[in-house]
Write a protein that holds these residues in place. Structure first.
Motif, PDB file in Angstrom:
ATOM      1  N   THR A  37       0.827  -1.197   0.000  1.00 27.66           N
ATOM      2  CA  THR A  37       0.000   0.000   0.000  1.00 27.66           C
ATOM      3  C   THR A  37       0.870   1.260   0.000  1.00 27.66           C
ATOM      4  O   THR A  37       2.086   1.201   0.187  1.00 27.66           O
ATOM      5  N   LYS A  38       0.219   2.390  -0.158  1.00 27.37           N
ATOM      6  CA  LYS A  38       0.903   3.681  -0.201  1.00 27.37           C
ATOM      7  C   LYS A  38       1.683   3.957   1.078  1.00 27.37           C
ATOM      8  O   LYS A  38       2.742   4.597   1.050  1.00 27.37           O
ATOM      9  N   ASP A  39       1.166   3.449   2.205  1.00 25.27           N
ATOM     10  CA  ASP A  39       1.834   3.685   3.483  1.00 25.27           C
ATOM     11  C   ASP A  39       2.696   2.503   3.923  1.00 25.27           C
ATOM     12  O   ASP A  39       3.029   2.372   5.102  1.00 25.27           O
ATOM     13  N   GLY A  40       3.077   1.631   2.978  1.00 28.60           N
ATOM     14  CA  GLY A  40       4.081   0.613   3.259  1.00 28.60           C
ATOM     15  C   GLY A  40       3.592  -0.659   3.907  1.00 28.60           C
ATOM     16  O   GLY A  40       4.401  -1.406   4.469  1.00 28.60           O
ATOM     17  N   VAL A  41       2.299  -0.952   3.806  1.00 26.54           N
ATOM     18  CA  VAL A  41       1.763  -2.188   4.379  1.00 26.54           C
ATOM     19  C   VAL A  41       1.704  -3.261   3.295  1.00 26.54           C
ATOM     20  O   VAL A  41       1.105  -3.044   2.237  1.00 26.54           O
ATOM     21  N   ASP A  47      -3.822  -9.016  -7.904  1.00 24.73           N
ATOM     22  CA  ASP A  47      -3.909  -7.947  -8.896  1.00 24.73           C
ATOM     23  C   ASP A  47      -3.340  -6.650  -8.321  1.00 24.73           C
ATOM     24  O   ASP A  47      -3.448  -6.382  -7.122  1.00 24.73           O
ATOM     25  N   PRO A  48      -2.790  -5.789  -9.181  1.00 24.09           N
ATOM     26  CA  PRO A  48      -2.330  -4.489  -8.699  1.00 24.09           C
ATOM     27  C   PRO A  48      -3.472  -3.546  -8.338  1.00 24.09           C
ATOM     28  O   PRO A  48      -3.306  -2.635  -7.536  1.00 24.09           O
ATOM     29  N   ASP A  49      -4.653  -3.784  -8.930  1.00 25.68           N
ATOM     30  CA  ASP A  49      -5.823  -2.958  -8.643  1.00 25.68           C
ATOM     31  C   ASP A  49      -6.850  -3.767  -7.860  1.00 25.68           C
ATOM     32  O   ASP A  49      -6.729  -4.986  -7.726  1.00 25.68           O
ATOM     33  N   ILE A  50      -7.872  -3.099  -7.356  1.00 20.86           N
ATOM     34  CA  ILE A  50      -8.837  -3.768  -6.486  1.00 20.86           C
ATOM     35  C   ILE A  50     -10.175  -4.023  -7.176  1.00 20.86           C
ATOM     36  O   ILE A  50     -11.114  -4.522  -6.546  1.00 20.86           O
ATOM     37  N   SER A  57     -12.571   1.046  -8.517  1.00 18.25           N
ATOM     38  CA  SER A  57     -11.323   1.351  -9.207  1.00 18.25           C
ATOM     39  C   SER A  57     -10.288   1.881  -8.217  1.00 18.25           C
ATOM     40  O   SER A  57     -10.625   2.562  -7.246  1.00 18.25           O
ATOM     41  N   GLY A  58      -9.043   1.539  -8.454  1.00 20.36           N
ATOM     42  CA  GLY A  58      -7.962   2.004  -7.592  1.00 20.36           C
ATOM     43  C   GLY A  58      -6.816   1.018  -7.554  1.00 20.36           C
ATOM     44  O   GLY A  58      -7.036  -0.202  -7.588  1.00 20.36           O
ATOM     45  N   LEU A  59      -5.597   1.548  -7.515  1.00 24.30           N
ATOM     46  CA  LEU A  59      -4.404   0.719  -7.397  1.00 24.30           C
ATOM     47  C   LEU A  59      -4.013   0.611  -5.932  1.00 24.30           C
ATOM     48  O   LEU A  59      -4.058   1.605  -5.187  1.00 24.30           O
ATOM     49  N   ILE A  60      -3.597  -0.578  -5.521  1.00 27.00           N
ATOM     50  CA  ILE A  60      -3.200  -0.783  -4.131  1.00 27.00           C
ATOM     51  C   ILE A  60      -2.067   0.149  -3.745  1.00 27.00           C
ATOM     52  O   ILE A  60      -2.052   0.716  -2.648  1.00 27.00           O
ATOM     53  N   LYS A  61      -1.131   0.376  -4.655  1.00 33.48           N
ATOM     54  CA  LYS A  61       0.030   1.213  -4.340  1.00 33.48           C
ATOM     55  C   LYS A  61      -0.352   2.671  -4.123  1.00 33.48           C
ATOM     56  O   LYS A  61       0.418   3.448  -3.539  1.00 33.48           O
ATOM     57  N   PHE A  65      -3.467   1.692   3.751  1.00 25.97           N
ATOM     58  CA  PHE A  65      -4.193   0.495   4.165  1.00 25.97           C
ATOM     59  C   PHE A  65      -5.583   0.847   4.667  1.00 25.97           C
ATOM     60  O   PHE A  65      -6.553   0.115   4.408  1.00 25.97           O
ATOM     61  N   ASP A  66      -5.720   1.945   5.382  1.00 26.82           N
ATOM     62  CA  ASP A  66      -7.045   2.342   5.876  1.00 26.82           C
ATOM     63  C   ASP A  66      -7.994   2.647   4.721  1.00 26.82           C
ATOM     64  O   ASP A  66      -9.188   2.309   4.786  1.00 26.82           O
ATOM     65  N   GLU A  67      -7.473   3.258   3.668  1.00 29.24           N
ATOM     66  CA  GLU A  67      -8.311   3.513   2.493  1.00 29.24           C
ATOM     67  C   GLU A  67      -8.690   2.212   1.805  1.00 29.24           C
ATOM     68  O   GLU A  67      -9.846   2.023   1.380  1.00 29.24           O
ATOM     69  N   LEU A  68      -7.738   1.299   1.699  1.00 29.84           N
ATOM     70  CA  LEU A  68      -8.016  -0.008   1.099  1.00 29.84           C
ATOM     71  C   LEU A  68      -9.078  -0.756   1.887  1.00 29.84           C
ATOM     72  O   LEU A  68      -9.983  -1.384   1.308  1.00 29.84           O
TER      73      LEU A  68
END
Length: 227
Positions: A37-41, A47-50, A57-61, A65-68
């Motif tokens: 994730t963006k915050d290193g989790v 898949d790279p997206d969700i 729509s959205g990329l994990i990177k 993690f809270d947004e995911l």
């Protein structure tokens, strides 16, 4: 023959609940994938997206993690941190596929001072696998695509030399090309390299592979093989 659950299937894909059910059913070998994730989790995800799992729509990177976590898998299941899988199943053997360059350095850092004896680390990217080996030369890793090709071409001197043991996590064919050749099987058997085949979902194919001396299969439906 070893039975690996492929991403926790047939449970909800790459969820803690799916792996918990597999463990309760007697499956001790887990295959999974990681992104960061963006915050290193580090999270379990193929898949790279969700979109496929969370229908959003959205990329994990690009997500914390809270947004995911706001976008549940099939509107029900939470995303699983790698930490949680390892902590809950310390006795499971876990094959981890590093799915993106973004996950490589966080995973190398994550592995620091950890017992990696129950882990097999690999990636479709040979560069990622080799980078992990350089950081942890004694760790158990999957053969890279370059090494698999070298074995089948009979130029095994090209294989990377690291003291850690190797495992083959392969399909029988890839893009029409045979992977599980007799030359490949002979090399692996001579060099004590365990061969696990993905993805096998019927007993006829499993029986054929067993006759070839294959060590294990990665399956989406382990119920076919445990009764």
């Amino acid at each position: 023959m070893l039975i690996w659950t492929h991403r926790g299937n047939p449970g909800p894909e790459n969820t803690l609940e799916a792996f918990a059910q597999a463990w309760a059913d007697g499956i001790q070998f887990f295959e999974t994938d990681i992104h960061c994730t963006k915050d290193g989790v580090l999270v379990l995800a193929h898949d790279p997206d969700i979109f496929r799992l969370a229908h959003h729509s959205g990329l994990i990177k690009d997500l914390t993690f809270d947004e995911l976590a706001k976008h549940k898998i099939d509107k029900r299941w939470g995303w699983t941190k790698l930490d949680d899988l390892i902590d809950q199943f310390p006795d499971a053997t876990i094959s981890i596929d590093i799915k993106s360059d973004d996950a490589l350095l966080p995973f190398i850092e994550w592995a620091k001072n950890r017992d990696l004896s129950n882990v097999v680390v690999g990636s479709f990217s040979s560069k990622r696998t080799v980078a992990f080996r350089r950081a942890y030369p004694n760790a158990r890793t999957a053969l890279t695509s370059v090494e698999i090709l070298a074995i089948n071409l009979g130029i095994c001197w090209m294989l990377e030399r690291y003291p850690g043991s190797k495992v083959a996590m392969i399909p029988t064919r890839f893009k029409g090309l045979p992977i599980l050749t007799s030359r490949f099987r002979r090399y692996c058997h001579r060099n004590n390299i365990q061969i696990n085949i993905w993805t096998v979902n019927n007993t006829e194919e499993a029986s054929r592979l067993m006759e070839l001396g294959i060590d294990g299969i990665v399956t989406d439906n382990y119920f076919e093989f445990i009764n």
